[in-house]
Design a protein around this motif. Structure first.
Motif, PDB file in Angstrom:
ATOM      1  N   THR A  54       0.845  -1.194   0.000  1.00 15.26           N
ATOM      2  CA  THR A  54       0.000   0.000   0.000  1.00 15.26           C
ATOM      3  C   THR A  54       0.882   1.247   0.000  1.00 15.26           C
ATOM      4  O   THR A  54       1.701   1.431  -0.889  1.00 15.26           O
ATOM      5  CB  THR A  54      -0.978  -0.016   1.194  1.00 15.26           C
ATOM      6  N   VAL A  55       0.717   2.117   0.996  1.00 15.55           N
ATOM      7  CA  VAL A  55       1.532   3.326   1.122  1.00 15.55           C
ATOM      8  C   VAL A  55       2.021   3.426   2.558  1.00 15.55           C
ATOM      9  O   VAL A  55       1.401   2.878   3.481  1.00 15.55           O
ATOM     10  CB  VAL A  55       0.740   4.598   0.743  1.00 15.55           C
ATOM     11  N   SER A  59       0.457   1.513   5.989  1.00 13.42           N
ATOM     12  CA  SER A  59       0.979   0.152   6.104  1.00 13.42           C
ATOM     13  C   SER A  59       1.021  -0.359   7.537  1.00 13.42           C
ATOM     14  O   SER A  59       0.640  -1.505   7.807  1.00 13.42           O
ATOM     15  CB  SER A  59       2.378   0.078   5.480  1.00 13.42           C
ATOM     16  N   THR A  77       5.487  -2.614   1.269  1.00 16.13           N
ATOM     17  CA  THR A  77       5.452  -1.165   1.454  1.00 16.13           C
ATOM     18  C   THR A  77       6.707  -0.711   2.183  1.00 16.13           C
ATOM     19  O   THR A  77       7.145  -1.356   3.133  1.00 16.13           O
ATOM     20  CB  THR A  77       4.208  -0.767   2.278  1.00 16.13           C
TER      21      THR A  77
END
Length: 246
Positions: A54-55, A59, A77
């Motif tokens: 994800t980001v 995360s 991530t």
């Protein structure tokens, strides 16, 4: 068959993970979730291993939620700090596995390893990482991990600080990670690239790893899924080098 769920499945990396899992003979795709989806849908009943791409801002919470669900997690991530890692270590159950990779590309992992081997033999060293401009963190997690490894090798060898007599910086000397200067370039057309430059009087060693396409990360992702599912690596493991015969 290893049942694999993907969190961040619609992202640049997550979509490749979905394709790689579907193509793997020993895996089957379970759930594909993205931003806003309820991660508690993922349970040990439907999932053996979750791949989280994800980001950085999401995360940690994602991983803690997944750990709370009782599943093993492979995290791609970046942006992990020691404080964040400690939070995950405290949350992981005795036989549970969480793997966090600064980089899944075998070339980058080997460059990182070779950098730690070379570090005691050179007076000077700098790290340069180059990525596409859509990357949200700088410097990259890979570059930070590389710099930390170099610093640890230099310290173990009894080396002093890297020489640098710059009098005025103005921001041009990059971020300093454990005494190692790390420089970040964001340029359209690039994917993921890292150079480690070592110098002595009269000589230079350059280690460079290039990932030209995100498919280069998939063998490392699948290797991590298999290792985590094996149960041989309980707790939190950081770095794909732990899964290679180095």
């Amino acid at each position: 068959m290893i049942k694999v769920s993907v969190v961040g499945a619609k992202g640049r990396m997550g979509s490749h993970v979905v394709e790689a899992v579907n193509a793997a003979d020993d895996m089957e795709l379970a759930l594909t979730l993205d931003a806003g989806d309820d991660l508690t849908q993922i349970t040990p009943v439907n999932t053996d291993v979750v791949v989280e791409f994800t980001v950085p801002s999401q995360s940690l919470n994602n991983v803690l939620t997944l750990v709370g669900q009782g599943v093993d997690v492979v995290v791609g991530t970046t942006g992990w700090t020691e404080d964040k890692l400690n939070q995950v270590r405290e949350a992981v159950a005795a036989q549970q596995s969480v793997f966090i990779a600064p980089n899944f590309a075998i070339s980058a992992v080997l460059a990182d390893y070779f950098a730690r081997v070379a570090a005691p033999y050179f007076e000077s060293v700098e790290v340069l990482e180059m990525h596409h401009p859509d990357k949200v963190d700088a410097p990259s997690g890979t570059a930070i991990h590389t710099a930390q490894g170099i610093a640890a090798s230099r310290k173990a060898a009894g080396l002093g600080p890297v020489p640098d007599n710059t009098q005025t910086d103005g921001g041009s000397r990059g971020q300093v990670v454990d005494g190692i200067h790390v420089h970040a370039v964001r340029l359209r057309g690039l994917n993921a690239h890292e150079e480690v430059l070592f110098g002595n009087a009269g000589e230079q060693l350059v280690l460079r790893a290039d990932s030209f396409d995100r498919t280069s990360f998939m063998p490392g992702v699948l290797l991590a899924v298999r290792k985590v599912e094996s149960g041989e690596f309980p707790g939190v493991t950081v770095g794909l080098d732990n899964f290679l015969d180095l």
